[in-house]
Design a protein around this motif. Sequence first.
Motif, PDB file in Angstrom:
ATOM      1  N   MET A   1      -1.767  17.773 -10.145  1.00 52.27           N
ATOM      2  CA  MET A   1      -0.317  17.473 -10.302  1.00 52.27           C
ATOM      3  C   MET A   1       0.054  16.290  -9.410  1.00 52.27           C
ATOM      4  O   MET A   1      -0.133  16.345  -8.200  1.00 52.27           O
ATOM      5  N   PHE A   2       0.571  15.227 -10.031  1.00 52.34           N
ATOM      6  CA  PHE A   2       1.106  14.116  -9.239  1.00 52.34           C
ATOM      7  C   PHE A   2       2.479  14.507  -8.675  1.00 52.34           C
ATOM      8  O   PHE A   2       3.192  15.333  -9.256  1.00 52.34           O
ATOM      9  N   ASP A   3       2.843  13.909  -7.556  1.00 52.82           N
ATOM     10  CA  ASP A   3       4.227  14.015  -7.093  1.00 52.82           C
ATOM     11  C   ASP A   3       5.082  13.033  -7.877  1.00 52.82           C
ATOM     12  O   ASP A   3       6.230  13.331  -8.208  1.00 52.82           O
ATOM     13  N   ILE A   4       4.511  11.838  -8.113  1.00 53.65           N
ATOM     14  CA  ILE A   4       5.234  10.849  -8.912  1.00 53.65           C
ATOM     15  C   ILE A   4       4.239  10.100  -9.785  1.00 53.65           C
ATOM     16  O   ILE A   4       3.177   9.690  -9.312  1.00 53.65           O
ATOM     17  N   LEU A   5       4.565   9.962 -11.047  1.00 57.56           N
ATOM     18  CA  LEU A   5       3.736   9.173 -11.959  1.00 57.56           C
ATOM     19  C   LEU A   5       4.624   8.075 -12.543  1.00 57.56           C
ATOM     20  O   LEU A   5       5.667   8.363 -13.160  1.00 57.56           O
ATOM     21  N   ILE A   6       4.215   6.823 -12.290  1.00 55.92           N
ATOM     22  CA  ILE A   6       4.951   5.668 -12.802  1.00 55.92           C
ATOM     23  C   ILE A   6       4.348   5.301 -14.154  1.00 55.92           C
ATOM     24  O   ILE A   6       3.121   5.202 -14.284  1.00 55.92           O
ATOM     25  N   ILE A   7       5.199   5.084 -15.124  1.00 54.33           N
ATOM     26  CA  ILE A   7       4.711   4.770 -16.478  1.00 54.33           C
ATOM     27  C   ILE A   7       5.040   3.316 -16.780  1.00 54.33           C
ATOM     28  O   ILE A   7       6.222   2.952 -16.906  1.00 54.33           O
ATOM     29  N   GLY A   8       4.015   2.469 -16.867  1.00 46.64           N
ATOM     30  CA  GLY A   8       4.223   1.047 -17.161  1.00 46.64           C
ATOM     31  C   GLY A   8       3.684   0.173 -16.040  1.00 46.64           C
ATOM     32  O   GLY A   8       4.044   0.351 -14.875  1.00 46.64           O
ATOM     33  N   GLY A   9       2.804  -0.778 -16.412  1.00 47.01           N
ATOM     34  CA  GLY A   9       2.151  -1.627 -15.407  1.00 47.01           C
ATOM     35  C   GLY A   9       2.667  -3.046 -15.391  1.00 47.01           C
ATOM     36  O   GLY A   9       1.931  -3.990 -15.105  1.00 47.01           O
ATOM     37  N   GLY A  10       3.966  -3.232 -15.691  1.00 44.40           N
ATOM     38  CA  GLY A  10       4.576  -4.559 -15.616  1.00 44.40           C
ATOM     39  C   GLY A  10       5.325  -4.752 -14.310  1.00 44.40           C
ATOM     40  O   GLY A  10       5.005  -4.115 -13.291  1.00 44.40           O
ATOM     41  N   ALA A  11       6.325  -5.636 -14.339  1.00 39.76           N
ATOM     42  CA  ALA A  11       7.003  -6.048 -13.100  1.00 39.76           C
ATOM     43  C   ALA A  11       7.627  -4.870 -12.343  1.00 39.76           C
ATOM     44  O   ALA A  11       7.385  -4.696 -11.140  1.00 39.76           O
ATOM     45  N   SER A  12       8.414  -4.061 -13.019  1.00 40.76           N
ATOM     46  CA  SER A  12       9.125  -2.996 -12.298  1.00 40.76           C
ATOM     47  C   SER A  12       8.184  -1.856 -11.910  1.00 40.76           C
ATOM     48  O   SER A  12       8.307  -1.298 -10.802  1.00 40.76           O
ATOM     49  N   GLY A  13       7.238  -1.517 -12.784  1.00 40.72           N
ATOM     50  CA  GLY A  13       6.337  -0.404 -12.483  1.00 40.72           C
ATOM     51  C   GLY A  13       5.421  -0.711 -11.314  1.00 40.72           C
ATOM     52  O   GLY A  13       5.261   0.103 -10.396  1.00 40.72           O
ATOM     53  N   SER A  22       2.843   1.565  -0.104  1.00 41.22           N
ATOM     54  CA  SER A  22       2.889   0.972   1.242  1.00 41.22           C
ATOM     55  C   SER A  22       3.450   1.922   2.293  1.00 41.22           C
ATOM     56  O   SER A  22       3.317   1.668   3.490  1.00 41.22           O
ATOM     57  N   ALA A  23       4.053   3.027   1.847  1.00 42.42           N
ATOM     58  CA  ALA A  23       4.712   3.938   2.805  1.00 42.42           C
ATOM     59  C   ALA A  23       3.774   5.048   3.277  1.00 42.42           C
ATOM     60  O   ALA A  23       4.222   6.031   3.862  1.00 42.42           O
ATOM     61  N   TYR A  24       2.452   4.851   3.069  1.00 40.32           N
ATOM     62  CA  TYR A  24       1.494   5.941   3.307  1.00 40.32           C
ATOM     63  C   TYR A  24       1.448   6.418   4.759  1.00 40.32           C
ATOM     64  O   TYR A  24       1.018   7.528   5.046  1.00 40.32           O
ATOM     65  N   LYS A  25       1.919   5.552   5.709  1.00 45.32           N
ATOM     66  CA  LYS A  25       1.836   5.970   7.117  1.00 45.32           C
ATOM     67  C   LYS A  25       2.956   6.930   7.502  1.00 45.32           C
ATOM     68  O   LYS A  25       2.930   7.524   8.568  1.00 45.32           O
ATOM     69  N   LYS A  26       3.947   7.057   6.664  1.00 44.68           N
ATOM     70  CA  LYS A  26       5.062   7.958   6.990  1.00 44.68           C
ATOM     71  C   LYS A  26       4.614   9.405   6.773  1.00 44.68           C
ATOM     72  O   LYS A  26       3.989   9.723   5.754  1.00 44.68           O
ATOM     73  N   ALA A  27       4.964  10.268   7.739  1.00 45.96           N
ATOM     74  CA  ALA A  27       4.481  11.652   7.680  1.00 45.96           C
ATOM     75  C   ALA A  27       4.896  12.336   6.375  1.00 45.96           C
ATOM     76  O   ALA A  27       4.109  13.070   5.773  1.00 45.96           O
ATOM     77  N   PHE A  28       6.107  12.044   5.895  1.00 46.34           N
ATOM     78  CA  PHE A  28       6.583  12.751   4.695  1.00 46.34           C
ATOM     79  C   PHE A  28       5.944  12.219   3.406  1.00 46.34           C
ATOM     80  O   PHE A  28       6.184  12.757   2.332  1.00 46.34           O
ATOM     81  N   VAL A  29       5.126  11.173   3.520  1.00 45.95           N
ATOM     82  CA  VAL A  29       4.439  10.632   2.336  1.00 45.95           C
ATOM     83  C   VAL A  29       2.968  11.060   2.313  1.00 45.95           C
ATOM     84  O   VAL A  29       2.324  11.067   1.266  1.00 45.95           O
ATOM     85  N   ALA A  30       2.473  11.471   3.480  1.00 49.08           N
ATOM     86  CA  ALA A  30       1.027  11.702   3.640  1.00 49.08           C
ATOM     87  C   ALA A  30       0.438  12.625   2.567  1.00 49.08           C
ATOM     88  O   ALA A  30      -0.674  12.396   2.097  1.00 49.08           O
ATOM     89  N   ASP A  31       1.171  13.643   2.175  1.00 46.64           N
ATOM     90  CA  ASP A  31       0.603  14.611   1.214  1.00 46.64           C
ATOM     91  C   ASP A  31       1.014  14.323  -0.232  1.00 46.64           C
ATOM     92  O   ASP A  31       0.787  15.131  -1.118  1.00 46.64           O
ATOM     93  N   LYS A  32       1.599  13.158  -0.455  1.00 46.56           N
ATOM     94  CA  LYS A  32       2.118  12.883  -1.805  1.00 46.56           C
ATOM     95  C   LYS A  32       1.063  12.213  -2.688  1.00 46.56           C
ATOM     96  O   LYS A  32       0.379  11.283  -2.255  1.00 46.56           O
ATOM     97  N   PRO A  78      -5.387   2.084  -2.087  1.00 42.02           N
ATOM     98  CA  PRO A  78      -6.350   2.753  -2.982  1.00 42.02           C
ATOM     99  C   PRO A  78      -5.986   4.198  -3.288  1.00 42.02           C
ATOM    100  O   PRO A  78      -6.522   4.783  -4.233  1.00 42.02           O
ATOM    101  N   HIS A  79      -5.083   4.775  -2.484  1.00 37.88           N
ATOM    102  CA  HIS A  79      -4.670   6.161  -2.749  1.00 37.88           C
ATOM    103  C   HIS A  79      -3.728   6.250  -3.947  1.00 37.88           C
ATOM    104  O   HIS A  79      -3.446   7.348  -4.432  1.00 37.88           O
ATOM    105  N   VAL A  80      -3.215   5.115  -4.428  1.00 37.03           N
ATOM    106  CA  VAL A  80      -2.389   5.133  -5.651  1.00 37.03           C
ATOM    107  C   VAL A  80      -3.346   5.152  -6.851  1.00 37.03           C
ATOM    108  O   VAL A  80      -4.091   4.200  -7.077  1.00 37.03           O
ATOM    109  N   GLU A  81      -3.335   6.262  -7.564  1.00 38.68           N
ATOM    110  CA  GLU A  81      -4.290   6.410  -8.680  1.00 38.68           C
ATOM    111  C   GLU A  81      -3.855   5.570  -9.878  1.00 38.68           C
ATOM    112  O   GLU A  81      -2.692   5.655 -10.309  1.00 38.68           O
ATOM    113  N   GLN A  82      -4.779   4.757 -10.381  1.00 44.70           N
ATOM    114  CA  GLN A  82      -4.470   3.903 -11.527  1.00 44.70           C
ATOM    115  C   GLN A  82      -5.072   4.498 -12.797  1.00 44.70           C
ATOM    116  O   GLN A  82      -6.270   4.746 -12.850  1.00 44.70           O
TER     117      GLN A  82
END
Length: 202
Positions: A1-13, A22-32, A78-82
């Motif tokens: 289960m993803f916490d967030i799945l972005i749909i679309g690989g253009g400018a906004s996605g 880029s927010a991976y160092k924040k404690a509340f993002v670590a497990d996302k 690299p933790h963002v799954e493509q």
Amino acid sequence: MFDILIIGGGASGVSCAQILGSAYKKAFVADKKIGIVLHQKGSMLQDAVFYNAFGVPSGTLGSDLLSQASEVLRNHYPHVEQIENEKVVRIKPLEVGFEIETNKGIYKSLEIVVAVNSSNSFHIEGLMDYVEPHKKSIASKNRIQLKNIDHLVVPGIYVAGTLAGHRSQLSIAAGSGAAVATDILTAWNNGIETHSHDSIRK
Ligand SMILES: Cc1cc2nc3c(=O)[nH]c(=O)nc-3n(C[C@H](O)[C@H](O)[C@H](O)COP(=O)(O)OP(=O)(O)OC[C@H]3O[C@@H](n4cnc5c(N)ncnc54)[C@H](O)[C@@H]3O)c2cc1C
């Protein structure tokens, strides 16, 4: 289960994925668990060349921005799954989160960001009830948007870029994806405003 799945690989996605990644160092993002369906064939960037987008070197081809996107995400976040070369065909609400069906597989995510642009060829089953004519485009172009308030369609479904009702400019689309990312980060931070900056300050 993803916490967030972005749909679309253009400018906004991609912009949304970069800020969340880029927010991976924040404690509340670590497990996302963050993912992006990096479909790019239908991007408005394919035929574009940029002289008027802030921060983009003059003469950059949109197709080059697209081909760099996967590498930039892989190198820095690299933790963002493509999920490449898959197209979303259906979104189904579950008791908790959503099931996202592509032409090749099925994924689950607590929340989604729909960033697939304002083309009237839009067809994702489960989202068609939210489609309306694009409010900032000329009628003859037949563009569409998803009904939303400040990028939120319904709880758990965000929309970004031209599909959110923004005019078609690279900076606006990228900014819209970034705005959604910071709304998501703020929600993950229990509603306390946050954003994601890198700095050379000591
Ligand atoms: C010819 C041309 C020239 C342009 N020149 C400029 C310019 O000079 N300056 C400027 O600022 N702007 C310019 N633009 C506009 C700019 O490219 C767009 O505003 C911007 O790309 C919109 O971003 P977006 O994220 O909304 O959509 P897109 O960048 O189009 O991204 C949408 C993504 O969603 C994907 N997708 C679609 N359907 C699905 C699905 N079912 N499942 C998964 N993924 C899907 C697509 O493949 C695509 O990668 C130009 C556009 C065009 C067409």
